[in-house]
Scaffold this active site. Structure first.
Site, short mmCIF file in Angstrom:
data_model
loop_
_atom_site.label_atom_id
_atom_site.label_comp_id
_atom_site.label_asym_id
_atom_site.label_seq_id
_atom_site.Cartn_x
_atom_site.Cartn_y
_atom_site.Cartn_z
N TYR A 158 30.66 44.74 53.43
CA TYR A 158 31.84 45.53 53.81
C TYR A 158 31.44 46.98 54.09
O TYR A 158 31.73 47.53 55.16
CB TYR A 158 32.91 45.46 52.72
N THR A 205 35.34 53.98 54.55
CA THR A 205 35.46 53.63 53.14
C THR A 205 34.40 54.29 52.28
O THR A 205 33.28 54.54 52.75
CB THR A 205 35.35 52.10 52.97
#
Length: 324
Positions: free
Chosen positions: A141, A117
Site C-alpha cells: 500500500y 499516506t
C-alpha cells in the site's frame, strides 16, 4: 471552474465534495462505487460511474464540465489486503493513477491534489516524522502510493503540471452536520470498528499486537478529523490556483494515541462496554506513526478545528447511530 473529485462517493472524497460545495465550488465526481456509495454524493453534484483509468471517459468529463483541477482520492487503502494482494494494489493505486494523470494532462488540467499516506514512511526512526524523512514503506500500500508521488514529481519537471501531495495519517470522525461518514463495509479503521462494537454492530474487536515498543505495547497513531482534512485540501486548491509551488505535506495533528487509549475513549463516550481480545500483530503495521505537522499550517495557513480525540469519536458515533 470545476473540480473533478475521483473517489468522491467514498469516505474522505465525499467530505471533500461537501467542503467544495460549502465554499461555492462546482464539483463533478468520478467513482466506480466499488467501495463508495451513491447516496454519499450530494444532490445536484454530477456523479459519473466509471473507472479512473478510462482515459476517454476522463477527457470527456473534463470537456463537458469545464474541469480545471483534480482531487484524486480513488484508491485501495487496507494495509493487510495490500500484503495479500500486492499486484492488485499496484494496479489500483499506481497504474490507474498514471492513466488518470495522463488523461487530465491531455485535457488541459494542470492542477492536481493527490491523496497519499503516512504509510510511505514505513517505520521511521524519528518521531514525530517530518516530510524530510526518507520514504521507506514496509507494505505494498505504502509503496504503491509512493510510486504515484514519484510519477507526479517526474511529470511536473516536463509538463505544465503543479501538484500538492497530502500524506494522511489516520483519518477518522464524520461530518459534524451528519451529512457523511465512514460507510465502507467491513472497515478496518480502529475508531470505526470500535464504534460499531459499542453499538452492537460487531460482537467486539481485536487488538492486533500488544508487544510493540510503545508505552502500553499497542500501536500508536496520529488521528486527524476528516473535516479538518477536507479543509486542508481546500487550502491546497487555493495554493495551486494562486500559482503556488509543488508541495508535499503531512496531514496530522502532531500527537498520537494508542489502540488501548482509543478503545477506552470509545467506551467512555458511548457509555458502552464491549469485548476486546488480543491477537497477533498484522503484517505491515508499524509500531508508531505520528506526524510533525508544522508545514501544513505554516505554508497553507491551515488551522484544525477538531483536534480532540473525544470530538472525533463523538462524531463517528453519531454517524454510526444514524446508520443503525
Amino acid at each position: 471552474m470545476t473540480v473533478l473529485v475521483t473517489g468522491g462517493a467514498g469516505y474522505i472524497g465525499s467530505h471533500m465534495v461537501l467542503a467544495l460545495r460549502d465554499s461555492g465550488e462546482r464539483v463533478v465526481v468520478l467513482d466506480d462505487l466499488s467501495t463508495g456509495h451513491r447516496d454519499a454524493v450530494p444532490e445536484g453534484v454530477p456523479l459519473i460511474i466509471g473507472d479512473v483509468s478510462d482515459q476517454a471517459l476522463v477527457r470527456d468529463i473534463v470537456a463537458q464540465h469545464g474541469v480545471s483541477a483534480l482531487a484524486h482520492f480513488a484508491a485501495r487503502i487496507v494495509v493487510p489486503d495490500s500484503v495479500a494482494d500486492p499486484l492488485g494494489y499496484y494496479e489500483a493505486n499506481t497504474v490507474k493513477t498514471r492513466a488518470l494523470i495522463a488523461a487530465v494532462q491531455d485535457a488541459g488540467v494542470g492542477q492536481v491534489i493527490f491523496s497519499s499516506t503516512a504509510a510511505i514512511y514505513g517505520e521511521p526512526e524519528e518521531s514525530p516524522v517530518s516530510e524530510e524523512v526518507p520514504p521507506a514503506p514496509i507494505n505494498p500500500y505504502g509503496r504503491s502510493k509512493l510510486m504515484s508521488e514519484w510519477m507526479l514529481a517526474d511529470a511536473a519537471h516536463v509538463l505544465p503540471l503543479r501538484y500538492v501531495v497530502l500524506r494522511y495519517f489516520n483519518v477518522a470522525g464524520a461530518d459534524p452536520q451528519g451529512r457523511s461518514g465512514q460507510s465502507t463495509p467491513n472497515a478496518t479503521h480502529l475508531i470505526k470498528v470500535a464504534c460499531e462494537a459499542a453499538l452492537g454492530k460487531r460482537p467486539g474487536l481485536s487488538i492486533f499486537g500488544t508487544d510493540y515498543p510503545t508505552p502500553d505495547g499497542t500501536c500508536l497513531r496520529d488521528y486527524i478529523h476528516v473535516t479538518d482534512l477536507a479543509d486542508a485540501h481546500l487550502r491546497a486548491l487555493a495554493h495551486l490556483r494562486g500559482g503556488g509551488d509543488n508541495l508535499v505535506l503531512n496531514c496530522g495533528y502532531g500527537h498520537g494515541f494508542s489502540v488501548r487509549e482509543v478503545i477506552a475513549m470509545v467506551k467512555r463516550v458511548s457509555g458502552s462496554d464491549f469485548p476486546v481480545t488480543e491477537a497477533p500483530r498484522r503484517a505491515g503495521d508499524p509500531a508508531a506513526l505520528v506526524s510533525r505537522a508544522d508545514k501544513l499550517p505554516g505554508l497553507l495557513g491551515w488551522k484544525p478545528r477538531h483536534d480532540d480525540l473525544e470530538t472525533i469519536v463523538r462524531h463517528a458515533l453519531e454517524w454510526e447511530r444514524r446508520r443503525a
